[in-house]
Design a protein around this motif. Structure first.
Motif, PDB file in Angstrom:
ATOM      1  N   THR A   1       0.814  -1.185   0.000  1.00  0.00           N
ATOM      2  CA  THR A   1       0.000   0.000   0.000  1.00  0.00           C
ATOM      3  C   THR A   1       0.865   1.260   0.000  1.00  0.00           C
ATOM      4  O   THR A   1       2.032   1.223   0.367  1.00  0.00           O
ATOM      5  CB  THR A   1      -0.880   0.072   1.264  1.00  0.00           C
ATOM      6  OG1 THR A   1      -0.051   0.273   2.410  1.00  0.00           O
ATOM      7  CG2 THR A   1      -1.691  -1.163   1.446  1.00  0.00           C
ATOM      8  N   ASN A   2       0.206   2.349  -0.380  1.00  0.00           N
ATOM      9  CA  ASN A   2       0.819   3.668  -0.216  1.00  0.00           C
ATOM     10  C   ASN A   2       0.635   4.073   1.247  1.00  0.00           C
ATOM     11  O   ASN A   2       0.233   3.245   2.074  1.00  0.00           O
ATOM     12  CB  ASN A   2       0.127   4.661  -1.165  1.00  0.00           C
ATOM     13  CG  ASN A   2       1.038   5.823  -1.536  1.00  0.00           C
ATOM     14  OD1 ASN A   2       1.726   6.370  -0.672  1.00  0.00           O
ATOM     15  ND2 ASN A   2       1.038   6.194  -2.801  1.00  0.00           N
ATOM     16  N   THR A   3       0.887   5.308   1.567  1.00  0.00           N
ATOM     17  CA  THR A   3       0.683   5.800   2.929  1.00  0.00           C
ATOM     18  C   THR A   3      -0.813   5.979   3.181  1.00  0.00           C
ATOM     19  O   THR A   3      -1.622   5.947   2.249  1.00  0.00           O
ATOM     20  CB  THR A   3       1.381   7.160   3.100  1.00  0.00           C
ATOM     21  OG1 THR A   3       0.924   8.034   2.074  1.00  0.00           O
ATOM     22  CG2 THR A   3       2.895   7.023   3.002  1.00  0.00           C
TER      23      THR A   3
ATOM     24  N   SER B   1       3.268   6.361   7.321  1.00  0.00           N
ATOM     25  CA  SER B   1       3.920   5.156   6.795  1.00  0.00           C
ATOM     26  C   SER B   1       4.609   4.439   7.946  1.00  0.00           C
ATOM     27  O   SER B   1       4.503   4.847   9.094  1.00  0.00           O
ATOM     28  CB  SER B   1       4.942   5.550   5.720  1.00  0.00           C
ATOM     29  OG  SER B   1       5.986   6.312   6.301  1.00  0.00           O
ATOM     30  N   GLY B   2       5.321   3.360   7.636  1.00  0.00           N
ATOM     31  CA  GLY B   2       6.095   2.660   8.664  1.00  0.00           C
ATOM     32  C   GLY B   2       5.264   1.646   9.432  1.00  0.00           C
ATOM     33  O   GLY B   2       4.117   1.342   9.075  1.00  0.00           O
TER      34      GLY B   2
ATOM     35  N   ILE C   1       1.350   1.222  10.026  1.00  0.00           N
ATOM     36  CA  ILE C   1       0.363   0.859   8.996  1.00  0.00           C
ATOM     37  C   ILE C   1       0.446  -0.613   8.595  1.00  0.00           C
ATOM     38  O   ILE C   1      -0.352  -1.084   7.780  1.00  0.00           O
ATOM     39  CB  ILE C   1       0.494   1.752   7.738  1.00  0.00           C
ATOM     40  CG1 ILE C   1       1.814   1.477   6.971  1.00  0.00           C
ATOM     41  CG2 ILE C   1       0.371   3.225   8.088  1.00  0.00           C
ATOM     42  CD1 ILE C   1       1.847   2.118   5.585  1.00  0.00           C
TER      43      ILE C   1
ATOM     44  N   MET D   1       3.929  -3.751   0.470  1.00  0.00           N
ATOM     45  CA  MET D   1       4.735  -2.818   1.271  1.00  0.00           C
ATOM     46  C   MET D   1       3.845  -2.123   2.283  1.00  0.00           C
ATOM     47  O   MET D   1       2.618  -2.123   2.157  1.00  0.00           O
ATOM     48  CB  MET D   1       5.440  -1.793   0.385  1.00  0.00           C
ATOM     49  CG  MET D   1       4.536  -0.756  -0.205  1.00  0.00           C
ATOM     50  SD  MET D   1       5.382   0.229  -1.420  1.00  0.00           S
ATOM     51  CE  MET D   1       4.533  -0.331  -2.888  1.00  0.00           C
ATOM     52  N   GLY D   2       4.496  -1.563   3.280  1.00  0.00           N
ATOM     53  CA  GLY D   2       3.780  -0.845   4.340  1.00  0.00           C
ATOM     54  C   GLY D   2       4.269  -1.323   5.685  1.00  0.00           C
ATOM     55  O   GLY D   2       3.751  -2.287   6.243  1.00  0.00           O
ATOM     56  N   GLY D   3       5.310  -0.664   6.184  1.00  0.00           N
ATOM     57  CA  GLY D   3       5.803  -0.971   7.528  1.00  0.00           C
ATOM     58  C   GLY D   3       6.756  -2.140   7.622  1.00  0.00           C
ATOM     59  O   GLY D   3       6.992  -2.665   8.707  1.00  0.00           O
ATOM     60  N   ILE D   4       7.312  -2.553   6.503  1.00  0.00           N
ATOM     61  CA  ILE D   4       8.256  -3.676   6.560  1.00  0.00           C
ATOM     62  C   ILE D   4       9.601  -3.185   7.103  1.00  0.00           C
ATOM     63  O   ILE D   4      10.208  -2.264   6.554  1.00  0.00           O
ATOM     64  CB  ILE D   4       8.424  -4.338   5.181  1.00  0.00           C
ATOM     65  CG1 ILE D   4       7.081  -4.925   4.732  1.00  0.00           C
ATOM     66  CG2 ILE D   4       9.518  -5.412   5.215  1.00  0.00           C
ATOM     67  CD1 ILE D   4       7.075  -5.541   3.353  1.00  0.00           C
TER      68      ILE D   4
ATOM     69  N   VAL E   1      10.453  -1.743   0.440  1.00  0.00           N
ATOM     70  CA  VAL E   1      10.691  -1.117   1.735  1.00  0.00           C
ATOM     71  C   VAL E   1      10.970   0.365   1.535  1.00  0.00           C
ATOM     72  O   VAL E   1      11.790   0.743   0.704  1.00  0.00           O
ATOM     73  CB  VAL E   1      11.810  -1.854   2.516  1.00  0.00           C
ATOM     74  CG1 VAL E   1      13.035  -2.087   1.679  1.00  0.00           C
ATOM     75  CG2 VAL E   1      12.176  -1.136   3.795  1.00  0.00           C
ATOM     76  N   GLY E   2      10.206   1.191   2.251  1.00  0.00           N
ATOM     77  CA  GLY E   2      10.337   2.640   2.123  1.00  0.00           C
ATOM     78  C   GLY E   2      10.903   3.259   3.380  1.00  0.00           C
ATOM     79  O   GLY E   2      12.108   3.516   3.504  1.00  0.00           O
ATOM     80  N   THR E   3      10.027   3.462   4.363  1.00  0.00           N
ATOM     81  CA  THR E   3      10.380   4.192   5.586  1.00  0.00           C
ATOM     82  C   THR E   3      11.598   3.611   6.304  1.00  0.00           C
ATOM     83  O   THR E   3      12.451   4.370   6.782  1.00  0.00           O
ATOM     84  CB  THR E   3       9.151   4.201   6.530  1.00  0.00           C
ATOM     85  OG1 THR E   3       8.076   4.821   5.820  1.00  0.00           O
ATOM     86  CG2 THR E   3       9.424   4.987   7.803  1.00  0.00           C
TER      87      THR E   3
ATOM     88  N   TYR F   1      15.026   5.001   5.682  1.00  0.00           N
ATOM     89  CA  TYR F   1      15.479   6.284   6.262  1.00  0.00           C
ATOM     90  C   TYR F   1      16.337   6.027   7.497  1.00  0.00           C
ATOM     91  O   TYR F   1      17.332   6.710   7.733  1.00  0.00           O
ATOM     92  CB  TYR F   1      14.287   7.176   6.616  1.00  0.00           C
ATOM     93  CG  TYR F   1      13.657   7.808   5.410  1.00  0.00           C
ATOM     94  CD1 TYR F   1      14.069   9.051   4.940  1.00  0.00           C
ATOM     95  CD2 TYR F   1      12.649   7.139   4.711  1.00  0.00           C
ATOM     96  CE1 TYR F   1      13.505   9.616   3.807  1.00  0.00           C
ATOM     97  CE2 TYR F   1      12.078   7.690   3.578  1.00  0.00           C
ATOM     98  CZ  TYR F   1      12.510   8.932   3.138  1.00  0.00           C
ATOM     99  OH  TYR F   1      11.943   9.470   2.014  1.00  0.00           O
TER     100      TYR F   1
HETATM  101  C1  LIG Z   1       8.993  10.289   2.285  1.00  0.00           C
HETATM  102  C2  LIG Z   1       8.092   9.402   1.468  1.00  0.00           C
HETATM  103  C3  LIG Z   1       7.854   9.719   0.150  1.00  0.00           C
HETATM  104  C4  LIG Z   1       7.008   8.935  -0.635  1.00  0.00           C
HETATM  105  N1  LIG Z   1       6.789   9.261  -1.937  1.00  0.00           N
HETATM  106  C5  LIG Z   1       5.947   8.499  -2.688  1.00  0.00           C
HETATM  107  C6  LIG Z   1       5.680   8.860  -4.058  1.00  0.00           C
HETATM  108  O1  LIG Z   1       6.220   9.826  -4.580  1.00  0.00           O
HETATM  109  N2  LIG Z   1       4.824   8.082  -4.753  1.00  0.00           N
HETATM  110  C7  LIG Z   1       4.213   6.988  -4.199  1.00  0.00           C
HETATM  111  O2  LIG Z   1       3.418   6.302  -4.886  1.00  0.00           O
HETATM  112  N3  LIG Z   1       4.456   6.637  -2.924  1.00  0.00           N
HETATM  113  C8  LIG Z   1       5.298   7.368  -2.161  1.00  0.00           C
HETATM  114  N4  LIG Z   1       5.538   7.011  -0.851  1.00  0.00           N
HETATM  115  C9  LIG Z   1       4.875   5.811  -0.289  1.00  0.00           C
HETATM  116  C10 LIG Z   1       5.848   4.637  -0.231  1.00  0.00           C
HETATM  117  O3  LIG Z   1       6.243   4.250  -1.533  1.00  0.00           O
HETATM  118  C11 LIG Z   1       5.205   3.416   0.463  1.00  0.00           C
HETATM  119  O4  LIG Z   1       4.116   2.985  -0.308  1.00  0.00           O
HETATM  120  C12 LIG Z   1       4.697   3.732   1.867  1.00  0.00           C
HETATM  121  O5  LIG Z   1       5.585   4.616   2.523  1.00  0.00           O
HETATM  122  C13 LIG Z   1       4.513   2.472   2.718  1.00  0.00           C
HETATM  123  O6  LIG Z   1       5.721   1.741   2.840  1.00  0.00           O
HETATM  124  P1  LIG Z   1       6.743   1.932   4.074  1.00  0.00           P
HETATM  125  O7  LIG Z   1       5.955   1.810   5.350  1.00  0.00           O
HETATM  126  O8  LIG Z   1       7.786   0.869   3.877  1.00  0.00           O
HETATM  127  O9  LIG Z   1       7.330   3.323   3.920  1.00  0.00           O
HETATM  128  C14 LIG Z   1       6.391   7.784  -0.056  1.00  0.00           C
HETATM  129  C15 LIG Z   1       6.649   7.476   1.290  1.00  0.00           C
HETATM  130  C16 LIG Z   1       7.472   8.280   2.050  1.00  0.00           C
HETATM  131  C17 LIG Z   1       7.706   7.916   3.517  1.00  0.00           C
END
Ligand SMILES: Cc1cc2nc3c(=O)[nH]c(=O)nc-3n(C[C@H](O)[C@H](O)[C@H](O)COP(=O)(O)O)c2cc1C
Length: 131
Positions: free
Chosen positions: A16-18, A41-42, A45, A67-70, A89-91, A94
């Motif tokens: 998922t997205n955020t 995020s993180g 979620i 994805m989402g909090g991995i 993996v996104g957050t 960082y």
């Molecule tokens: C700082 C940041 C920027 C993001 N930018 C985008 C983006 O430009 N387009 C998009 O579809 N998702 C974006 N996302 C969402 C991530 O790709 C991801 O789907 C979401 O953060 C959940 O995964 P995570 O918990 O591993 O971060 C962004 C997330 C963060 C934290």
């Protein structure tokens, strides 16, 4: 939405997205984010993302990228069991810019210690409670 993407010819979907969220400082009575709301995020979620990956994977025949909090290899395995073919993996990147590499290695050793020969065999291998 995923079915529409599949019918339109998508080769995979990722989720998922955020999730839209907000925070307020009770002292100033002002939003903590300058845009008032923002994407959460993180790890917070992860249970929602996991449920959505599970439901989506059941509904379509193309690969789901979860994805989402991995953060840990176990998180990644949970997403695979829920039906993900791959994970993102996104957050976590960082806090640890090498998180993706750490997770790939961690999944490898998780598979080894659990006698899983192919990581792909985890996809959708969730065992549901019998009714
Ligand atoms: C700082 C940041 C920027 C993001 N930018 C985008 C983006 O430009 N387009 C998009 O579809 N998702 C974006 N996302 C969402 C991530 O790709 C991801 O789907 C979401 O953060 C959940 O995964 P995570 O918990 O591993 O971060 C962004 C997330 C963060 C934290």
């Amino acid at each position: 939405m995923a079915r529409i993407a599949e019918n339109a010819g998508a080769s995979a979907v990722s989720l998922t997205n955020t999730f839209l969220a907000m925070s307020i400082d009770p002292e100033t009575r002002k939003p903590r984010l300058s845009n008032v709301t923002g994407g959460l995020s993180g790890p917070a979620i992860k249970p929602i993302a996991l449920r959505m990956v599970y439901e989506t994977a059941k509904a379509i025949d193309i690969p789901v990228i979860g994805m989402g909090g991995i953060v840990t290899p176990e998180d990644a395995v949970e997403f695979m069991l829920a039906g993900a073919t791959a994970i993102q993996v996104g957050t976590a990147s960082y806090a640890d810019p090498r998180a993706a590499e750490r997770l790939a290695r961690g999944m490898q050793s998780w598979c080894r210690s659990h006698r899983v020969e192919k990581v792909s065999s985890l996809t959708g291998a969730l065992e549901l409670p019998s009714s």
